[in-house]
Scaffold this motif. Structure first.
Motif, short mmCIF file in Angstrom:
data_model
loop_
_atom_site.label_atom_id
_atom_site.label_comp_id
_atom_site.label_asym_id
_atom_site.label_seq_id
_atom_site.Cartn_x
_atom_site.Cartn_y
_atom_site.Cartn_z
N MET A 1 0.84 -1.18 0.00
CA MET A 1 0.00 0.00 0.00
C MET A 1 0.89 1.24 0.00
O MET A 1 1.82 1.36 0.75
N SER A 2 0.55 2.22 -0.82
CA SER A 2 1.32 3.45 -0.94
C SER A 2 0.83 4.48 0.06
O SER A 2 -0.36 4.59 0.35
N ASN A 3 1.76 5.27 0.59
CA ASN A 3 1.39 6.37 1.47
C ASN A 3 1.15 7.65 0.70
O ASN A 3 0.79 8.65 1.27
N GLY A 4 1.35 7.61 -0.62
CA GLY A 4 1.18 8.79 -1.45
C GLY A 4 -0.28 9.12 -1.69
O GLY A 4 -1.19 8.47 -1.18
N ILE A 5 -0.50 10.12 -2.49
CA ILE A 5 -1.84 10.60 -2.81
C ILE A 5 -2.38 9.82 -3.99
O ILE A 5 -1.73 9.69 -5.02
N ASN A 6 -3.58 9.28 -3.83
CA ASN A 6 -4.24 8.52 -4.89
C ASN A 6 -4.85 9.53 -5.87
O ASN A 6 -5.90 10.10 -5.61
N GLU A 7 -4.18 9.71 -6.99
CA GLU A 7 -4.59 10.74 -7.96
C GLU A 7 -5.98 10.48 -8.53
O GLU A 7 -6.67 11.42 -8.92
N SER A 8 -6.43 9.24 -8.54
CA SER A 8 -7.75 8.95 -9.10
C SER A 8 -8.88 9.53 -8.24
O SER A 8 -10.00 9.66 -8.70
N ASP A 69 -1.49 20.10 -9.56
CA ASP A 69 -1.30 18.67 -9.82
C ASP A 69 -0.84 17.93 -8.56
O ASP A 69 -0.54 18.56 -7.53
N LYS A 70 -0.79 16.64 -8.66
CA LYS A 70 -0.41 15.78 -7.54
C LYS A 70 0.99 16.09 -7.04
O LYS A 70 1.23 16.13 -5.82
N LYS A 71 1.90 16.34 -7.94
CA LYS A 71 3.29 16.62 -7.56
C LYS A 71 3.37 17.85 -6.66
O LYS A 71 4.08 17.86 -5.65
N GLN A 72 2.63 18.89 -7.00
CA GLN A 72 2.62 20.11 -6.20
C GLN A 72 2.01 19.85 -4.83
O GLN A 72 2.54 20.30 -3.80
N LEU A 73 0.91 19.12 -4.78
CA LEU A 73 0.24 18.79 -3.53
C LEU A 73 1.17 18.02 -2.59
O LEU A 73 1.33 18.37 -1.42
N GLU A 74 1.82 17.00 -3.13
CA GLU A 74 2.74 16.20 -2.32
C GLU A 74 3.94 17.02 -1.85
O GLU A 74 4.38 16.87 -0.72
N ALA A 75 4.45 17.89 -2.71
CA ALA A 75 5.62 18.70 -2.35
C ALA A 75 5.31 19.61 -1.17
O ALA A 75 6.15 19.78 -0.27
#
Length: 90
Positions: A1-8, A69-75
């Motif tokens: 399981m990923s701890n990242g953001i599920n872009e879907s 985008d997801k990259k900006q959110l995660e950053a």
């Protein structure tokens, strides 16, 4: 399981509210603004609200940010997490 953001589960671009908590002894709203402006230079500093805990020991800062985008959110989440003034983010 990923701890990242599920872009879907997201539709970008979107407005997102970052909730950040920390001790009231720190200039938390300035810290949050500084971090967000690195990743979202157009961030409007008037889009921040600050609430004190009932004891006055903690602050809750909410920042409303246009996310592209997801990259900006995660950053932004990663950068906030690295700050020692930040107790937690939601």
């Amino acid at each position: 399981m990923s701890n990242g953001i599920n872009e879907s589960l997201w539709e970008f671009p979107c407005e997102h509210n970052f909730k950040v908590m920390g001790l009231s002894q720190h200039p938390l709203s300035e810290v949050v603004t500084e971090v967000i402006k690195v990743h979202a230079p157009d961030f409007d500093e008037t889009r921040i609200t600050v609430k004190n805990s009932s004891s006055g020991k903690y602050l809750s800062v909410t920042a409303y940010v246009q996310i592209e985008d997801k990259k900006q959110l995660e950053a932004i989440y990663i950068a906030l997490d690295k700050r020692t003034e930040v107790y937690c983010t939601l």
